[in-house]
Design a protein around this motif. Structure first.
Motif, mmCIF file in Angstrom:
data_model
loop_
_atom_site.group_PDB
_atom_site.id
_atom_site.type_symbol
_atom_site.label_atom_id
_atom_site.label_comp_id
_atom_site.label_asym_id
_atom_site.label_seq_id
_atom_site.Cartn_x
_atom_site.Cartn_y
_atom_site.Cartn_z
ATOM 1 N N THR A 1 -10.172 -11.298 -18.509
ATOM 2 C CA THR A 1 -9.878 -11.972 -19.804
ATOM 3 C C THR A 1 -8.614 -11.817 -20.441
ATOM 4 O O THR A 1 -7.755 -12.602 -20.663
ATOM 5 N N GLU A 2 -8.020 -10.611 -19.908
ATOM 6 C CA GLU A 2 -6.525 -10.320 -20.417
ATOM 7 C C GLU A 2 -5.426 -11.168 -19.655
ATOM 8 O O GLU A 2 -4.557 -11.732 -20.356
ATOM 9 N N LYS A 3 -5.808 -11.504 -18.402
ATOM 10 C CA LYS A 3 -4.836 -12.638 -17.737
ATOM 11 C C LYS A 3 -5.097 -13.820 -18.392
ATOM 12 O O LYS A 3 -4.344 -14.800 -18.530
ATOM 13 N N ASP B 1 -9.469 -7.940 -11.519
ATOM 14 C CA ASP B 1 -8.391 -6.830 -11.824
ATOM 15 C C ASP B 1 -7.163 -7.581 -12.369
ATOM 16 O O ASP B 1 -7.080 -8.703 -12.171
ATOM 17 N N ARG B 2 -6.409 -6.570 -13.146
ATOM 18 C CA ARG B 2 -5.321 -7.279 -13.778
ATOM 19 C C ARG B 2 -3.978 -7.382 -12.822
ATOM 20 O O ARG B 2 -3.305 -8.224 -13.106
ATOM 21 N N LYS B 3 -4.087 -6.748 -11.845
ATOM 22 C CA LYS B 3 -2.667 -6.887 -10.788
ATOM 23 C C LYS B 3 -2.815 -8.310 -10.196
ATOM 24 O O LYS B 3 -1.646 -8.853 -10.064
ATOM 25 N N THR B 4 -4.042 -8.803 -9.701
ATOM 26 C CA THR B 4 -3.893 -10.073 -8.913
ATOM 27 C C THR B 4 -3.624 -11.330 -10.074
ATOM 28 O O THR B 4 -4.036 -11.095 -11.466
ATOM 29 N N PRO B 5 -2.434 -12.034 -9.741
ATOM 30 C CA PRO B 5 -1.718 -12.650 -10.737
ATOM 31 C C PRO B 5 -2.730 -14.031 -11.163
ATOM 32 O O PRO B 5 -2.455 -14.512 -12.275
ATOM 33 N N TYR B 6 -3.599 -14.331 -10.329
ATOM 34 C CA TYR B 6 -4.379 -15.359 -10.521
ATOM 35 C C TYR B 6 -5.947 -15.079 -11.054
ATOM 36 O O TYR B 6 -6.425 -14.016 -10.658
ATOM 37 N N THR B 7 -6.608 -15.809 -11.799
ATOM 38 C CA THR B 7 -7.845 -15.555 -12.376
ATOM 39 C C THR B 7 -8.849 -15.935 -11.310
ATOM 40 O O THR B 7 -9.995 -15.273 -11.199
ATOM 41 N N ARG B 8 -8.928 -16.897 -10.518
ATOM 42 C CA ARG B 8 -9.986 -17.328 -9.554
ATOM 43 C C ARG B 8 -9.281 -18.293 -8.504
ATOM 44 O O ARG B 8 -8.185 -18.743 -8.584
ATOM 45 N N SER B 9 -10.153 -18.329 -7.394
ATOM 46 C CA SER B 9 -9.805 -19.215 -6.345
ATOM 47 C C SER B 9 -10.789 -20.283 -6.123
ATOM 48 O O SER B 9 -12.178 -19.624 -6.252
ATOM 49 N N THR C 1 -7.992 -23.821 -3.952
ATOM 50 C CA THR C 1 -6.812 -23.680 -5.193
ATOM 51 C C THR C 1 -7.127 -22.257 -5.775
ATOM 52 O O THR C 1 -7.948 -21.786 -6.207
ATOM 53 N N LYS C 2 -5.879 -21.875 -6.048
ATOM 54 C CA LYS C 2 -5.569 -20.477 -6.878
ATOM 55 C C LYS C 2 -5.181 -21.057 -8.112
ATOM 56 O O LYS C 2 -4.309 -21.726 -8.392
ATOM 57 N N GLU C 3 -5.873 -20.439 -9.292
ATOM 58 C CA GLU C 3 -5.611 -20.725 -10.798
ATOM 59 C C GLU C 3 -4.983 -19.647 -11.373
ATOM 60 O O GLU C 3 -5.501 -18.493 -11.623
ATOM 61 N N TYR C 4 -4.010 -19.800 -11.895
ATOM 62 C CA TYR C 4 -3.054 -18.996 -12.485
ATOM 63 C C TYR C 4 -2.868 -19.493 -14.137
ATOM 64 O O TYR C 4 -2.854 -20.722 -14.498
ATOM 65 N N PRO C 5 -3.159 -18.689 -14.882
ATOM 66 C CA PRO C 5 -3.104 -18.726 -16.244
ATOM 67 C C PRO C 5 -1.651 -18.772 -16.579
ATOM 68 O O PRO C 5 -0.711 -18.206 -15.849
ATOM 69 N N ALA C 6 -1.049 -19.462 -17.564
ATOM 70 C CA ALA C 6 -0.107 -19.571 -18.156
ATOM 71 C C ALA C 6 0.398 -19.848 -19.500
ATOM 72 O O ALA C 6 -0.515 -20.219 -20.354
#
Length: 366
Positions: free
Chosen positions: A152-154, A271-279, A296-301
């Motif tokens: 959620t924080e990501k 986990d907070r360390k992995t930069p993407y939220t989901r694949s 596809t890796k999904e990164y919050p931005a």
């Protein structure tokens, strides 16, 4: 001269255009992107339909909506059963007996409920004031810490203690061994991808892609009796009251020489360390057996103007600003505002379609 000038070819605009065309009205659809369909657009590669703007899983309990979309495309029997990955530990979602058994070694629903009640009591939360407190009161400290907090924080780019409690209120929690994420009666993925649905909705309707209405509005003034606007509401008014905030997303898609990479369509990295939220492994949405796969890796931005807007930031400041824009919209003559951007609202696909169908009924009645 058209009856309707429709800005945006996502689900709201496409459904409205289809229904009005069927009723004998003339429609022109303008689309800013180089393709129709908004965020449900799929890109086909080697027989795999890639959800270009993130995973879209159709689900609804609204029979009228289900019957409506099934006129145009057949849906498969895909059931959304995502997996949470916390530092290599895998847990079933939504939170259910499989999750509780893996987390605590409990066997019965009574044991799971007792564990959650104990953790809720130890946290001393009576009236949840933020997302963190709401989550702990729903599901306990352990699951919150491992499976909610980091993700959620990501996703939102801020601490869970700074986020409103309502964001987590619709989180499914089950005391059964049921991995189906949604409670809705109907669920599936269009066979052949969402483009089949959009193309059918817009069949025979004039569509112009690559046209940013807000940049060339003067060229289209007076061309239609009514404008149906589905873009960002603050952009329509040239941001004169200020900008609404969104969260953005960035996608990285990789082709892999594998038949099956992760064994599930959606895997959340909590986990907070992995930069993407989901694949997202797209082939699993349609039970693909291709010799290759696309993931596809999904990164919050952080969202910037000019980028795609995904999630409205529904905090007090933004809701107040939206209400001011909504008041301006209500004063606009011969303009209909609809869809997630124009209404600054997180919509599921079925709710967008239902909203468009309701708007058609309202307009036709008037």
């Amino acid at each position: 001269m058209y009856d309707y000038l429709i800005i945006g070819s996502g689900l709201f605009g496409s459904v409205f255009a289809h229904k009005m065309t069927k009723a004998g009205k003339s429609c022109l659809v303008l689309e800013r992107r180089d393709h129709v369909g908004g965020n449900v657009y799929c890109e086909e590669k080697e027989g795999i339909h890639i959800h270009k703007y993130g995973a879209h899983i159709f689900h609804t309990s609204i029979k009228e909506v289900w019957d409506y979309v099934n006129q145009f495309v057949e849906f498969n029997n895909y059931v959304n059963s995502p997996v949470a990955n916390y530092k290599g530990e895998l847990y079933n979602l939504p939170f259910n007996m499989n999750t509780f058994a893996k987390m605590w070694g409990v066997v019965t629903p009574a044991e799971a409920a007792a564990k959650i009640a104990q953790q809720r009591q130890e946290a001393g939360i009576t009236e949840p004031k933020n997302l963190e407190e709401q989550a702990i009161s729903l599901i306990g400290t352990d699951i919150y810490t491992k499976l909610i907090k980091g993700y959620t924080e990501k996703q939102w780019g801020r601490s869970c203690t700074e986020l409103p409690a309502f964001i987590i209120k619709r989180l499914p929690v089950r005391y059964t061994f049921d991995n189906n994420y949604f409670n809705d009666r109907y669920q599936g993925i269009p066979i052949g991808g969402y483009n089949v649905l959009i193309d059918a909705l817009l069949k025979g309707i004039e569509v112009r892609t690559g046209v940013d209405y807000n940049q060339v509005r003067q060229e289209y003034e007076g061309l239609a009796k009514t404008v149906v606007y589905t873009g960002p509401i603050d952009e329509y008014f040239d941001y004169k009251l200020g900008r609404l905030e969104y969260r953005g997303l960035r996608f990285e898609t990789e082709r892999l020489e594998e038949v099956n990479h992760q064994g599930v369509a959606v895997m959340n990295y909590t986990d907070r360390k992995t930069p993407y939220t989901r694949s997202i492994e797209h082939k699993h949405f349609e039970f693909g057996a291709q010799p290759v796969t696309y993931v596809t890796k999904e990164y919050p931005a952080d969202w910037q103007p000019g980028k795609e807007a995904y999630y409205p930031v529904n905090n007090e400041r933004n809701q107040k600003l939206y209400c001011q824009y909504a008041a301006l919209a209500a004063e606009e003559k011969n303009v209909i505002f609809g869809g997630r951007l124009a209404e600054y609202k997180y919509y599921d696909m079925d709710d967008v379609i239902a909203s468009a169908l309701d708007m058609v009924k309202k307009v036709m009645a008037e």
